[in-house]
Design an enzyme around this catalytic site. Structure first.
Site, PDB file in Angstrom:
ATOM      1  N   ALA A 178     -21.906  -5.037 -24.133  1.00  0.00           N
ATOM      2  CA  ALA A 178     -22.600  -4.142 -23.190  1.00  0.00           C
ATOM      3  C   ALA A 178     -22.999  -4.877 -21.907  1.00  0.00           C
ATOM      4  O   ALA A 178     -22.124  -5.347 -21.185  1.00  0.00           O
ATOM      5  CB  ALA A 178     -23.797  -3.488 -23.858  1.00  0.00           C
TER       6      ALA A 178
ATOM      7  N   GLY B 270     -30.576   4.996 -34.347  1.00  0.00           N
ATOM      8  CA  GLY B 270     -29.580   5.280 -33.298  1.00  0.00           C
ATOM      9  C   GLY B 270     -28.612   4.134 -33.046  1.00  0.00           C
ATOM     10  O   GLY B 270     -27.934   4.105 -32.010  1.00  0.00           O
TER      11      GLY B 270
ATOM     12  N   THR C  22     -16.310   7.535 -19.478  1.00  0.00           N
ATOM     13  CA  THR C  22     -15.853   8.426 -20.551  1.00  0.00           C
ATOM     14  C   THR C  22     -15.345   7.565 -21.710  1.00  0.00           C
ATOM     15  O   THR C  22     -15.383   6.335 -21.652  1.00  0.00           O
ATOM     16  CB  THR C  22     -14.668   9.297 -20.071  1.00  0.00           C
ATOM     17  OG1 THR C  22     -13.537   8.432 -19.877  1.00  0.00           O
ATOM     18  CG2 THR C  22     -14.973   9.991 -18.766  1.00  0.00           C
TER      19      THR C  22
ATOM     20  N   GLU D 261     -22.617   4.867 -34.821  1.00  0.00           N
ATOM     21  CA  GLU D 261     -21.857   6.014 -34.297  1.00  0.00           C
ATOM     22  C   GLU D 261     -22.358   7.250 -35.056  1.00  0.00           C
ATOM     23  O   GLU D 261     -22.973   7.115 -36.123  1.00  0.00           O
ATOM     24  CB  GLU D 261     -20.366   5.809 -34.591  1.00  0.00           C
ATOM     25  CG  GLU D 261     -19.707   4.645 -33.864  1.00  0.00           C
ATOM     26  CD  GLU D 261     -19.617   4.874 -32.378  1.00  0.00           C
ATOM     27  OE1 GLU D 261     -19.282   5.990 -31.962  1.00  0.00           O
ATOM     28  OE2 GLU D 261     -19.902   3.920 -31.622  1.00  0.00           O
TER      29      GLU D 261
ATOM     30  N   VAL E 198     -17.370  -5.618 -23.878  1.00  0.00           N
ATOM     31  CA  VAL E 198     -17.816  -6.499 -24.966  1.00  0.00           C
ATOM     32  C   VAL E 198     -19.262  -6.885 -24.676  1.00  0.00           C
ATOM     33  O   VAL E 198     -19.558  -7.393 -23.586  1.00  0.00           O
ATOM     34  CB  VAL E 198     -16.938  -7.768 -25.043  1.00  0.00           C
ATOM     35  CG1 VAL E 198     -17.390  -8.665 -26.195  1.00  0.00           C
ATOM     36  CG2 VAL E 198     -15.479  -7.413 -25.205  1.00  0.00           C
TER      37      VAL E 198
ATOM     38  N   LYS F 185     -14.914  18.755 -17.788  1.00  0.00           N
ATOM     39  CA  LYS F 185     -14.452  20.092 -17.387  1.00  0.00           C
ATOM     40  C   LYS F 185     -14.449  20.324 -15.882  1.00  0.00           C
ATOM     41  O   LYS F 185     -13.566  20.925 -15.326  1.00  0.00           O
ATOM     42  CB  LYS F 185     -15.349  21.150 -18.039  1.00  0.00           C
ATOM     43  CG  LYS F 185     -15.220  21.156 -19.549  1.00  0.00           C
ATOM     44  CD  LYS F 185     -15.950  22.347 -20.144  1.00  0.00           C
ATOM     45  CE  LYS F 185     -15.957  22.264 -21.651  1.00  0.00           C
ATOM     46  NZ  LYS F 185     -16.964  21.334 -22.176  1.00  0.00           N
TER      47      LYS F 185
ATOM     48  N   VAL G 170     -23.987   6.852 -21.277  1.00  0.00           N
ATOM     49  CA  VAL G 170     -23.918   5.731 -20.331  1.00  0.00           C
ATOM     50  C   VAL G 170     -23.963   6.234 -18.884  1.00  0.00           C
ATOM     51  O   VAL G 170     -24.706   5.711 -18.050  1.00  0.00           O
ATOM     52  CB  VAL G 170     -22.642   4.884 -20.573  1.00  0.00           C
ATOM     53  CG1 VAL G 170     -22.518   3.773 -19.542  1.00  0.00           C
ATOM     54  CG2 VAL G 170     -22.641   4.305 -21.978  1.00  0.00           C
TER      55      VAL G 170
ATOM     56  N   LYS H  53     -13.160  -5.039 -29.623  1.00  0.00           N
ATOM     57  CA  LYS H  53     -13.843  -6.022 -28.761  1.00  0.00           C
ATOM     58  C   LYS H  53     -13.220  -7.401 -28.914  1.00  0.00           C
ATOM     59  O   LYS H  53     -13.050  -8.136 -27.938  1.00  0.00           O
ATOM     60  CB  LYS H  53     -15.330  -6.072 -29.105  1.00  0.00           C
ATOM     61  CG  LYS H  53     -16.077  -4.811 -28.693  1.00  0.00           C
ATOM     62  CD  LYS H  53     -17.486  -4.851 -29.210  1.00  0.00           C
ATOM     63  CE  LYS H  53     -18.246  -3.595 -28.812  1.00  0.00           C
ATOM     64  NZ  LYS H  53     -19.474  -3.445 -29.564  1.00  0.00           N
TER      65      LYS H  53
ATOM     66  N   GLY I 219     -26.039   0.065 -26.720  1.00  0.00           N
ATOM     67  CA  GLY I 219     -27.042   1.019 -26.226  1.00  0.00           C
ATOM     68  C   GLY I 219     -26.681   1.455 -24.820  1.00  0.00           C
ATOM     69  O   GLY I 219     -26.133   0.680 -24.031  1.00  0.00           O
TER      70      GLY I 219
END
Ligand code: ASP
Length: 817
Positions: free
Chosen positions: A613, A666, A557, A669, A611, A509, A478, A684, A800
């Site tokens: 996207a 795709g 994240t 998960e 919810v 990191k 994303v 959601k 997506g």
């Protein structure tokens, strides 16, 4: 007649003298002109330095004097090299004579050990005399006849030797007596005038502008042109304000205020005489002589914006004088002004309070060195008699002024922005005031990051620019897509004066930070190089450190740790946009707390992508509830993978085949078991239910497992699919049964009118809006108080990276709006 004044930077070397002479000759073709010249750049500074050196060491500053002599001798040598008609020897002699004269002044003061102001005026004005000698001879080489005016005899002034004030009517009269031929170019050294005793006085540093205004009046010029090294007046000092804009025209009043409050383009005393005689003043650029420059006149022709410019004065001092009740404050003010006038000290934000018997005002620190002592001497008797308390001074302040027309009318808008900027820089407004003519608003603060504050205010108030500083955490799917959209769309916003800048990009990191902006090309490589370790604490102090007005943290994240810190992030000044569902699905108490913090700190917390996207699901539901609607029932397919899998399933297509192709495309998960477990849909659904007003926990969502209890989780894809194959017959049976009833199987989430939430596999008939949903599409069907029996339906791709990133970007746009 026109009067032209050329400043020091226009006369800095031989080439510049030649250029100025060509401008003069050109202008003199159509009209008689009078010229005022400054000393070449830095020469007056050296002369001033020579005086200071003498006063300090009581020695003739020979090295400086020789430097000045050499400067002029080199300059004329160069003139001769360029123009062989230049009378080098004759002018050399004159320069040496003038140099001797200057040296003699020092010799005299060396003997007397006193460097009086009278002598200082003679020394400091030498540069202008040299300029006139050189220019006259240069113009003569072009066969132009020149009349030199001696300002000591013609420009009559009073008050001090170093800061004299011109007496205009007297100067006009003495000029009229000169009877200058109409054919001649008039040339006069600036900065210099004469007092009643016929002695040389000067008009204060940068006083040649003032000389030009006076000569323009004496010659009844139609315009006074001040030639300098910039295109005119700017909305702010271009050395401080990167986005300062050139101003085509301003009123006398505005120019006066700008000059008074620190703009250095024109000397403050210049404007008033021109305003009184209605002579337009034009600021022109010697290096760009075709540029129109800035016109200063009575009225602007165009409807220019109300805010003209911003200035700052760094290093100002507050003076406070308290009197006791038995001493008349008006008397105190009168005495004070006599002193300030004598020393020609400008005061700012003068405030006389009758109720607490005090006077407050500000002066520039360069004038405040001895002021405490001086004022205590002025008020010695009053202090001794305890009529006045000891004088209080406070140094290291600064003042920012906004100049415009009818400024009070825009107060609330301007003040809001000023306070916001000052706050961001952790500074404090100590005093604020308008001037009587309603053309300026000034405020005093601690002299800390004054230029940066001025710059920010300029951009907000004058350029009306909005700056958004983005800190992106998470550059997985994303985040990466978000950056693509961002760098594509950013330019488009510039046209609307919105500056979208990414200042920080972080993965789990490390992070990279750039206080200006991170470029589209550089970040990938930079993030691969060794960088600072990811440290949220360090990151959160950056907006305050750099005065970011609108920092936005975007969390792309899936980290619990980051989601857990949202309260601290908001408290550090950030708005938050998140595609990380963890924040909205943890304990309800935490969910509530984030909203309370955002409300308290006036920050936005947007999570539209949690919810559906990019689909505007949350915003729609929120608006309904805020408008007084109520959710009665909800039904939806909230998972792209489950939409695809059950859209594929029919008596001819098995579950394992459907899962396999969903994975290939795709949709799922990495481990499709995570989709089939229903946890993503449950999350959601929980978010929607909470939006609808139900205080639920994740454990309150009933998830009907479609896989048997003994179906063990495995990370091995082949093992998983072979196990799944063993279940095919169960789903085949369900699917056949559904078909028999003219229904299809759909994996759905529901909320009923009691707020009970369920995730389950359900057979729906063709009248149900969910019937046609397959191929990864999502659907959200809201039955509400207003939307029934026909529900409000949203459908489209709900998963997506690309559509999710688009959703994040539209959240960003909502922050701007
Ligand atoms: N030469 C003088 C100064 O530098 C006066 C002027 O240039 O206006 O202050």
């Amino acid at each position: 007649m026109k009067t032209l004044k050329f400043g020091g930077t226009s006369l800095a070397n031989a080439k510049k003298f030649i250029h100025v002479s060509s401008i003069i000759i050109d202008k003199a073709k159509n009209d008689q002109i009078s010229i005022v010249l400054s000393a070449p750049a830095t020469i007056t500074n050296y002369l001033e330095k020579s005086i200071k050196k003498f006063i300090k060491h009581k020695k003739i500053p020979t090295s400086i004097l020789i430097f000045i002599k050499k400067f002029f001798l080199n300059l004329i040598q160069e003139l001769y090299n360029i123009n062989p008609k230049y009378p080098l020897k004759k002018i050399e002699k004159q320069i040496i004579e003038k140099y001797e004269k200057l040296n003699n002044i020092f010799k005299k003061i060396y003997l007397s050990k006193i460097c009086s102001e009278k002598k200082q005026a003679q020394i400091i004005s030498s540069g202008e005399i040299f300029s006139v000698i050189i220019m006259k001879s240069l113009l003569n080489t072009f066969k132009r006849t020149v009349t030199i005016i001696n300002p000591v005899k013609t420009i009559l002034a009073t008050n001090s030797y170093l800061n004299a004030t011109v007496e205009i009517p007297k100067s006009k009269k003495s000029f009229q007596k000169l009877n200058i031929s109409k054919q001649n170019i008039i040339l006069m050294p600036g900065f210099i005038a004469g007092n009643a005793k016929g002695e040389l006085v000067v008009l204060g540093r940068n006083g040649s502008d003032y000389s030009a205004a006076i000569l323009a009046i004496c010659t009844q010029s139609t315009a006074c042109e001040i030639w300098t090294d910039v295109n005119g007046i700017y909305t702010g000092d271009p050395n401080i304000i990167s986005q300062a804009r050139w101003i085509s025209e301003i009123t006398y009043q505005e120019a006066l205020e700008l000059a008074y409050f620190g703009a250095s383009v024109i000397h403050p005393s210049t404007i008033a005489p021109l305003q009184n005689t209605n002579i337009p003043c034009i600021i022109k650029n010697t290096n760009n002589h075709n540029h129109a420059g800035t016109l200063i006149s009575k009225q602007k022709k165009t409807n220019a914006s109300i805010i003209t410019g911003i200035t700052n004065l760094k290093k100002i001092t507050l003076i406070k004088i308290f009197s006791c009740t038995n001493f008349c404050i008006e008397k105190m003010t009168h005495k004070l002004f006599l002193y300030l006038n004598r020393l020609n000290i400008n005061t700012y934000l003068f405030n006389q309070s009758l109720s607490n018997h005090s006077i407050n005002f500000y002066i520039q620190e360069r004038n405040s060195k001895n002021i405490k002592k001086d004022l205590e001497t002025v008020f010695e008797t009053e202090i001794q008699r305890k009529m006045i308390e000891p004088i209080i001074t406070l140094d290291n302040l600064s003042m920012i002024s906004i100049i415009g027309t009818n400024i009070k009318k825009y107060n609330s808008e301007i003040l809001k922005k000023i306070c916001c900027v000052v706050n961001k820089f952790q500074n404090t407004i100590l005093d604020i005031s308008h001037n009587a003519s309603n053309t300026s608003l000034s405020f005093v603060l601690k002299n800390k990051q004054t230029d940066q504050i001025t710059n920010k205010i300029h951009n907000l108030i004058i350029n009306k620019k909005i700056f958004i500083n983005i800190f992106l955490i998470g550059v997985g799917g994303v985040g990466l897509e978000f950056l693509k959209i961002f760098f594509q769309q950013r330019e488009q916003f510039k046209k609307k004066s919105i500056c979208l800048n990414i200042n920080l990009i972080a993965n789990s990191k490390k992070f990279i930070f750039n206080k200006k902006k991170i470029d589209s090309e550089e970040w990938i490589q930079k993030l691969e190089e060794p960088q600072e370790n990811f440290d949220l604490k360090k990151i959160l102090i950056l907006p305050k450190k750099y005065g970011f007005l609108c920092p936005v943290l975007i969390d792309c994240t899936a980290s619990y740790d980051i989601a857990d810190k949202y309260n601290e992030i908001i408290k550090s000044g950030f708005h938050i946009i998140t595609s990380n569902k963890k924040s909205n699905t943890s304990l309800f108490a935490k969910y509530k707390k984030i909203r309370e913090t955002a409300c308290k700190y006036n920050k936005k917390f947007f999570y539209e992508t949690h919810v559906g996207a990019g689909l505007p699901v949350i915003q729609t539901l929120k608006s309904l509830i805020e408008s007084g609607d109520k959710l009665v029932k909800f039904q939806g397919i909230l998972s792209g993978s489950m939409s695809y899998i059950f859209g594929q399933l029919d008596p001819n297509n098995t579950l394992s085949d459907a899962v396999n192709s969903a994975k290939k495309l795709g949709f799922t998960e990495p481990n499709p078991q995570d989709d089939l477990s229903g946890i993503d849909v449950a999350r959601k659904l929980l978010i929607l239910a909470r939006e609808a007003g139900y205080s639920l926990e994740l454990s309150d969502i009933h998830v009907e497992q479609i896989l048997p209890d003994d179906f063990k989780k495995t990370n091995n894809k082949t093992k998983f699919l072979s196990r799944l194959r063993a279940l095919n017959h169960i789903f085949l049976k369900k699917s056949k049964q559904a078909k028999k009833e003219e229904k299809v199987l759909r994996f759905i989430g529901t909320i009923n009118d009691q707020g009970i939430c369920k995730v389950q596999l359900h057979a729906v008939n063709k009248y149900n809006p969910l019937y046609h949903i397959k191929n990864g599409e999502n659907i959200f069907v809201f039955y509400t108080k207003y939307y029934q029996p026909i529900p409000l339906i949203l459908r489209g791709y709900g998963a997506g990276n690309r559509v999710t990133a688009l959703g994040v970007f539209s959240d960003l746009l909502r922050i701007i709006s």
